[in-house]
Design a protein around this motif. Structure first.
Motif, PDB file in Angstrom:
ATOM      1  N   TYR A   1       2.726  10.803   0.170  1.00  0.00           N
ATOM      2  CA  TYR A   1       1.594   9.880   0.050  1.00  0.00           C
ATOM      3  C   TYR A   1       1.717   9.067  -1.235  1.00  0.00           C
ATOM      4  CZ  TYR A   1      -3.072   8.183  -0.913  1.00  0.00           C
ATOM      5  OH  TYR A   1      -4.134   7.379  -1.236  1.00  0.00           O
ATOM      6  N   THR A   2       2.035   9.732  -2.322  1.00  0.00           N
ATOM      7  CA  THR A   2       2.174   9.036  -3.604  1.00  0.00           C
ATOM      8  C   THR A   2       3.327   8.038  -3.554  1.00  0.00           C
ATOM      9  OG1 THR A   2       1.329  10.993  -4.731  1.00  0.00           O
ATOM     10  CG2 THR A   2       2.473   9.378  -6.083  1.00  0.00           C
TER      11      THR A   2
ATOM     12  N   MET B   1      -1.710  -6.285   2.261  1.00  0.00           N
ATOM     13  CA  MET B   1      -0.800  -5.455   1.463  1.00  0.00           C
ATOM     14  C   MET B   1      -1.422  -5.077   0.123  1.00  0.00           C
ATOM     15  SD  MET B   1       2.024  -4.661   2.996  1.00  0.00           S
ATOM     16  CE  MET B   1       3.058  -4.162   1.641  1.00  0.00           C
ATOM     17  N   VAL B   2      -2.269  -5.943  -0.414  1.00  0.00           N
ATOM     18  CA  VAL B   2      -2.872  -5.671  -1.714  1.00  0.00           C
ATOM     19  C   VAL B   2      -4.089  -4.753  -1.595  1.00  0.00           C
ATOM     20  CG1 VAL B   2      -4.082  -6.736  -3.655  1.00  0.00           C
ATOM     21  CG2 VAL B   2      -2.022  -7.790  -2.752  1.00  0.00           C
TER      22      VAL B   2
ATOM     23  N   TRP C   1       4.969   2.412  -3.270  1.00  0.00           N
ATOM     24  CA  TRP C   1       5.741   1.340  -2.639  1.00  0.00           C
ATOM     25  C   TRP C   1       4.830   0.204  -2.205  1.00  0.00           C
ATOM     26  CZ3 TRP C   1       9.343   4.403   1.180  1.00  0.00           C
ATOM     27  CH2 TRP C   1      10.372   5.018   0.452  1.00  0.00           C
ATOM     28  N   ALA C   2       3.700   0.540  -1.582  1.00  0.00           N
ATOM     29  CA  ALA C   2       2.809  -0.493  -1.044  1.00  0.00           C
ATOM     30  C   ALA C   2       2.131  -1.290  -2.151  1.00  0.00           C
ATOM     31  CB  ALA C   2       1.762   0.134  -0.132  1.00  0.00           C
TER      32      ALA C   2
ATOM     33  N   LYS D   1       4.536  -6.066  -3.217  1.00  0.00           N
ATOM     34  CA  LYS D   1       4.389  -7.456  -3.655  1.00  0.00           C
ATOM     35  C   LYS D   1       5.508  -8.323  -3.102  1.00  0.00           C
ATOM     36  CE  LYS D   1       2.003  -6.178  -7.891  1.00  0.00           C
ATOM     37  NZ  LYS D   1       2.083  -6.081  -9.349  1.00  0.00           N
ATOM     38  N   SER D   2       6.722  -7.781  -3.056  1.00  0.00           N
ATOM     39  CA  SER D   2       7.853  -8.537  -2.506  1.00  0.00           C
ATOM     40  C   SER D   2       7.669  -8.799  -1.019  1.00  0.00           C
ATOM     41  CB  SER D   2       9.153  -7.763  -2.737  1.00  0.00           C
ATOM     42  OG  SER D   2       9.383  -7.570  -4.100  1.00  0.00           O
ATOM     43  N   ILE D   3       7.224  -7.789  -0.280  1.00  0.00           N
ATOM     44  CA  ILE D   3       6.983  -7.967   1.159  1.00  0.00           C
ATOM     45  C   ILE D   3       5.871  -8.985   1.389  1.00  0.00           C
ATOM     46  CG2 ILE D   3       6.141  -6.807   3.240  1.00  0.00           C
ATOM     47  CD1 ILE D   3       7.615  -4.301   2.263  1.00  0.00           C
ATOM     48  N   ALA D   4       4.801  -8.907   0.597  1.00  0.00           N
ATOM     49  CA  ALA D   4       3.701  -9.862   0.741  1.00  0.00           C
ATOM     50  C   ALA D   4       4.164 -11.284   0.430  1.00  0.00           C
ATOM     51  CB  ALA D   4       2.544  -9.460  -0.183  1.00  0.00           C
TER      52      ALA D   4
END
Length: 99
Positions: free
Chosen positions: A38-39, A84-85, A44-45, A51-54
């Motif tokens: 989970y952590t 994503m944020v 990652w998210a 941030k890169s994926i977004a």
């Protein structure tokens, strides 16, 4: 015939008691064996990967929007970036809420 009925009632009562006892015994556990994954996923998210994926979603949406002469794909990229944020924080708030 009454003897079978009495045994059946006793079995039902015993099953109910055991079911309630098992539920209360497991209610206090939190599943700490899943805390590391989970952590990791949360980091990652909400970190540089998220941030890169977004950003990539927005750039891809903007590129498709320019190619189609439509702002909708760019807006989809912005909505994806917002998800994503904010979604990891919302999910964490829902899962840790006390009733």
């Amino acid at each position: 015939m009454n003897n079978n009925r009495g045994a059946h009632v006793i079995n039902i009562i015993l099953a109910c008691v055991l079911t309630l006892a098992a539920g209360s015994a497991l209610a206090g556990t939190t599943g700490t064996e899943f805390q590391t994954i989970y952590t990791t996923l949360l980091n990652w998210a909400t970190g540089f990967l998220g941030k890169s994926i977004a950003l990539a979603a927005f750039i891809l949406g903007a590129g498709i929007g320019i190619a189609r002469s439509s702002p909708i794909p760019a807006l989809v990229g912005v909505v994806f970036a917002l998800f994503m944020v904010y979604v990891p924080t919302i999910i964490d708030s829902i899962m840790t809420a006390l009733i």
